[in-house]
Scaffold this active site. Structure first.
Site, short mmCIF file in Angstrom:
data_model
loop_
_atom_site.label_atom_id
_atom_site.label_comp_id
_atom_site.label_asym_id
_atom_site.label_seq_id
_atom_site.Cartn_x
_atom_site.Cartn_y
_atom_site.Cartn_z
N ASP A 1 0.84 -1.19 0.00
CA ASP A 1 0.00 0.00 0.00
C ASP A 1 0.89 1.26 0.00
O ASP A 1 1.87 1.31 -0.74
CB ASP A 1 -0.94 -0.05 1.21
CG ASP A 1 -2.08 0.95 1.15
OD1 ASP A 1 -3.11 0.62 0.53
OD2 ASP A 1 -1.95 2.05 1.71
N HIS B 1 -5.33 -7.75 0.33
CA HIS B 1 -4.49 -6.57 0.46
C HIS B 1 -3.63 -6.58 1.71
O HIS B 1 -2.52 -6.04 1.72
CB HIS B 1 -5.39 -5.32 0.45
CG HIS B 1 -4.64 -4.03 0.36
ND1 HIS B 1 -3.85 -3.70 -0.71
CD2 HIS B 1 -4.57 -2.98 1.22
CE1 HIS B 1 -3.33 -2.50 -0.52
NE2 HIS B 1 -3.73 -2.05 0.66
N TYR C 1 -2.29 10.95 2.05
CA TYR C 1 -2.78 10.99 0.67
C TYR C 1 -2.67 12.41 0.10
O TYR C 1 -2.28 12.60 -1.06
CB TYR C 1 -4.24 10.53 0.62
CG TYR C 1 -4.43 9.05 0.84
CD1 TYR C 1 -4.82 8.21 -0.20
CD2 TYR C 1 -4.22 8.48 2.08
CE1 TYR C 1 -5.00 6.86 0.00
CE2 TYR C 1 -4.38 7.12 2.29
CZ TYR C 1 -4.77 6.32 1.25
OH TYR C 1 -4.94 4.97 1.44
#
Length: 420
Positions: free
Chosen positions: A207, A395, A341
């Site tokens: 990630d 994930h 982000y």
């Protein structure tokens, strides 16, 4: 105080000969602080808020189920388990079975776990988590990786494990506004080489943690002598883009993975846009709302994982989700974590460039991951020497299929060369 400093000195002496020889050894010693997880004081308020949060009695649009986000019944069930079964003290005691430390680097407080193997030839390995993960992603695999084992070719292997919390996550302090994942890689390099004294090490990333892991691999090639990934900071290609690159898929498993990645790209990435553009909106809205954080992050844990989650070999149970969300809430790190982000809007680039290093790169694919990169694509970004595809997992490989991740990380030893 003298005894405490002596204990830290002994700890640092066990790292590497280079650390002992450093003229800055004393400053390194005093910059490593043992850390105990103790968030119990915040639990009563968290429980009160969970208890008093009102949820709709019935779904407004029951026929949509989970297609519109987390299912109301699932959220209610998780909330009920949070109140009736979840034991934070038990989870906290379990976390404290591992060795936690903090260090001050470039004005940041960096939290990390450091577990050393008894094998003097063990490979130092830095594990980088992502969002909505944390160091908890790797707690099921840490001790196992420090134990001596054999690779698929019979080579002996063990690791010294370092698991930092990304800046703004858990117990690592929030970075300044202009902080990038390249900055994170730099302070992690300082941690590994100057603070802990490892001249050469390997790294793993998933990630957003693939960002600093890949930067270490590409930009610090003298010290980063191997890298393993389950995710890379390059946007997966669409089917037509793969075709244009003359890349064909190999078998039904890769086709299923491509389909999963396409679903995420088209209907599962709205959270990404929100956090990359307006992190304050969601960050402040959910700052003191544990059930809201559970809905926002719990949906990701569920939808990004193998549908068989919670059944062997998966450890991704409801309890795993609840302890992860509890950690975010109790450390007040939800807002600072989503700012990652905003600070790194172009981390997942569309331009594939190859790292200028001869260090080996390894990759593990899991069927239900939200990103898919076939081997031919990964060869464009690094010295790919190992690729293994798994039918079980998603994930969060460290909890979704921990034994597969352990086995694949051990393969690093087959290619390890700590010289440059």
């Amino acid at each position: 105080m003298a005894l405490w400093v002596l204990q830290l000195y002994i700890f640092c002496l066990s790292c590497t000969p280079s650390a002992r020889a450093s003229s800055n050894a004393q400053s390194q010693i005093t910059n490593i602080h043992p850390f105990i997880v103790d968030l119990s004081a915040g639990v009563p308020r968290m429980r009160e808020l969970v208890q008093n949060t009102r949820l709709p009695k019935d779904p407004e649009y029951p026929y949509l189920a989970s297609s519109a986000g987390i299912d109301l019944d699932v959220l209610k069930f998780l909330r009920a388990e949070w109140l009736s079964k979840f034991d934070w003290q038990k989870e906290q005691d379990e976390m404290n079975r591992l060795k936690h430390f903090t260090s001050s680097i470039e004005g940041l407080t960096l939290h990390f776990i450091h577990e050393r193997s008894s094998d003097p030839d063990a490979i130092p390995l830095l594990l980088n988590h992502g969002w909505p993960g944390s160091f908890l992603e790797f707690t099921p695999i840490i001790k196992e990786l420090t134990q001596s084992a054999k690779t698929s070719t019979g080579k002996r292997v063990s690791f010294h494990i370092v698991v930092p919390s990304l800046p703004g996550f858990a117990f690592s302090s929030a970075p300044p506004a202009n902080w990038t994942l390249e900055d994170t890689a730099r302070v992690q390099h300082t941690l590994m080489t100057e603070i802990l004294g490892y001249e050469r090490f390997a790294t793993h990333g998933t990630d957003y943690g693939s960002g600093p892991a890949y930067t270490l691999y590409a930009n610090y090639s003298q010290s980063t002598r191997a890298a393993h990934f389950t995710f890379v900071p390059f946007l997966p290609l669409l089917p037509e883009q793969l075709a244009e690159s003359n890349i064909t898929l190999n078998g039904s498993l890769e086709k299923a993975e491509q389909s999963n990645a396409l679903v995420w790209r088209t209907t599962g990435s709205a959270y990404f846009s929100e956090q990359a553009t307006k992190p304050n909106t969601v960050g402040l809205a959910l700052y003191d709302n544990p059930v809201g954080q559970l809905a926002w992050m719990g949906e990701k844990f569920i939808s990004w994982s193998d549908p068989r989650q919670g059944t062997g070999p998966s450890l991704l149970t409801h309890n795993e989700i609840l302890r992860s969300v509890s950690l975010f809430y109790l450390t007040n790190s939800f807002l600072s974590s989503v700012f990652t982000y905003f600070q790194n809007p172009t981390t997942f680039t569309t331009v594939y460039t190859k790292a200028k290093t001869d260090a080996p790169m390894l990759f593990s694919a899991f069927q239900y991951n939200v990103g898919f990169w076939p081997p031919a694509l990964l060869e464009k970004i690094g010295n790919l020497v190992f690729y293994r595809n798994h039918e079980f997992g998603g994930h969060f490989a460290g909890v979704d299929n921990p034994m597969a991740l352990i086995d694949d990380l051990r393969e690093i030893a087959n290619y390890w060369n700590n010289t440059y």
